[in-house]
Design a protein around this motif. Structure first.
Motif, short mmCIF file in Angstrom:
data_model
loop_
_atom_site.label_atom_id
_atom_site.label_comp_id
_atom_site.label_asym_id
_atom_site.label_seq_id
_atom_site.Cartn_x
_atom_site.Cartn_y
_atom_site.Cartn_z
N GLY A 78 20.98 29.18 83.66
CA GLY A 78 20.09 30.20 83.14
C GLY A 78 19.62 31.18 84.17
N ALA A 79 20.23 31.19 85.35
CA ALA A 79 19.78 32.05 86.44
C ALA A 79 20.98 32.62 87.18
CB ALA A 79 18.88 31.29 87.40
N SER A 80 20.72 33.69 87.93
CA SER A 80 21.73 34.31 88.78
C SER A 80 21.30 34.17 90.23
CB SER A 80 21.89 35.79 88.43
OG SER A 80 22.57 36.48 89.45
N PHE A 93 26.43 42.57 84.43
CA PHE A 93 27.03 43.08 83.19
C PHE A 93 26.25 42.53 82.01
CE2 PHE A 93 29.96 41.94 79.66
CZ PHE A 93 30.18 43.23 79.17
N SER A 94 25.82 43.42 81.13
CA SER A 94 25.09 43.01 79.93
C SER A 94 25.70 43.71 78.74
CB SER A 94 23.61 43.35 80.04
OG SER A 94 22.92 42.93 78.87
N ALA A 95 26.19 42.94 77.77
CA ALA A 95 26.87 43.51 76.60
C ALA A 95 26.00 43.49 75.36
CB ALA A 95 28.15 42.74 76.32
N SER A 111 24.06 34.48 77.28
CA SER A 111 23.22 35.46 77.98
C SER A 111 22.12 34.73 78.73
CB SER A 111 22.61 36.44 76.97
OG SER A 111 21.77 37.36 77.62
N ILE A 112 21.73 35.28 79.87
CA ILE A 112 20.59 34.76 80.62
C ILE A 112 19.60 35.91 80.84
CG2 ILE A 112 21.97 33.02 81.83
CD1 ILE A 112 21.79 34.85 84.33
N THR A 122 27.05 36.02 80.03
CA THR A 122 27.73 34.92 80.71
C THR A 122 29.01 34.56 79.98
OG1 THR A 122 26.57 33.20 79.43
CG2 THR A 122 25.52 33.96 81.47
N TYR A 123 29.93 33.95 80.71
CA TYR A 123 31.18 33.43 80.15
C TYR A 123 31.35 32.01 80.66
CZ TYR A 123 36.16 33.25 78.82
OH TYR A 123 37.37 32.91 78.26
#
Length: 301
Positions: A78-80, A93-95, A111-112, A122-123
């Motif tokens: 849940g974090a980068s 990148f946010s879609a 997503s986070i 996220t993938y």
């Protein structure tokens, strides 16, 4: 007289027919129209694409800009691990809502919320990034940078994870850590039965796809006598650890001084030779059994 009467009757009949015809013409014609077709739903445009590149099929955004993963991230945490100056070079990148086509599966995306409150796609739990130096769609200049940044290929069999303590080591696509057993010898396994239940074999489908920093020839299928599918890396069979509950866990590292993460270098710690001197006292605790091993088979697992 008869002729006059007949003439009057004919006039009356003719008038009646004319009136009836006019009445029918004045009645509105009712037509049965086919039901209106429902409006056709326009499918949403794909926000992530599996695109061809010099590195094979990779993930890109809708404009063809390459997407990367960061080996220092811990998937599904849940974090980068990339912020500040790192985030300036490797923008998130946010879609929003992810739309994809086959072979991609929307269930593999998530997503986070980053530390600054923004969203990041996220993938397989890995946050996705751009690389600032990729000026044009199709550029893959960020692949392999510092040995910790890689393009994400949807059919990848193995990924590279990295920590300061462990260096770079192998995981599966979802980030589950892979291990080696120092009792194994080149091309053979010493782990079966109870050991294999605790340390399941890693055996992805072939042909394999691996990050650009790895040599595909270093991965070969292992010929086990129990018909379990397993892959070896640089001659060492690869395993999971049942004690790893989440992607990124490395709870098997150093277990019994025999199990270690599969370092990309292929180097494993040197096993210290056990002294041959017979102890004068016998310990009352069966350490092999307490670790799930077997004193008769050498234990260690």
């Amino acid at each position: 007289m008869k002729h006059a009467t007949l003439f009057i009757l004919m006039l009356a009949v003719t008038a009646a027919l004319l009136i009836a015809g006019c009445t029918q013409q004045q009645q509105p014609v009712q037509q049965t129209l086919p039901p209106a077709a429902p409006p056709t739903a326009v499918p949403a445009a794909d926000t992530v694409i599996a695109a061809a590149s010099p590195l094979g099929t990779i993930l890109t955004d809708a404009q063809g800009k390459t997407l990367y993963y960061f080996a220092n991230d811990r998937p599904d945490s849940g974090a980068s691990a990339c912020s500040g100056q790192c985030a300036a070079i490797w923008p998130a990148f946010s879609a929003g809502t992810v739309h994809v086509s086959s072979p991609l599966d929307p269930a593999d995306f998530g997503s986070i919320t980053r530390g600054d409150g923004t969203k990041q796609t996220t993938y397989y739990g890995w946050p996705l990034y751009y690389y600032q130096a990729d000026a044009n769609p199709g550029d893959v200049k960020g692949d392999g940078v510092l040995g910790i940044w890689y393009v994400f290929r949807p059919d990848e069999s193995v990924l590279v994870a990295h920590t300061a303590a462990l260096g770079s080591y192998l995981t599966d696509t979802s980030g589950k850590t892979l291990y080696v057993f120092t009792k194994d010898t080149a091309g053979t396994t010493s782990c079966s039965g109870t050991c294999l239940a605790k340390w399941p074999a890693f055996g992805p489908d072939y042909p394999l796809k691996v990050p650009s920093s790895l040599n595909l020839a270093d991965f070969v299928p292992l010929a086990r006598t129990d018909n379990v599918t397993q892959t070896a890396y640089k001659g060492k069979p690869l395993y999971y650890y049942s004690g790893d509950n989440m992607p990124g866990d490395t709870n098997g590292q150093g277990f019994n001084n025999l199990w270690y993460v599969a370092n990309v270098s292929g180097i494993v710690p040197v096993v210290t030779t056990v002294p041959t001197t017979v102890p004068t006292t016998v310990p009352t605790t069966n350490y092999a059994a307490s670790y799930g091993g077997s004193s008769s088979s050498g234990g260690g697992y």
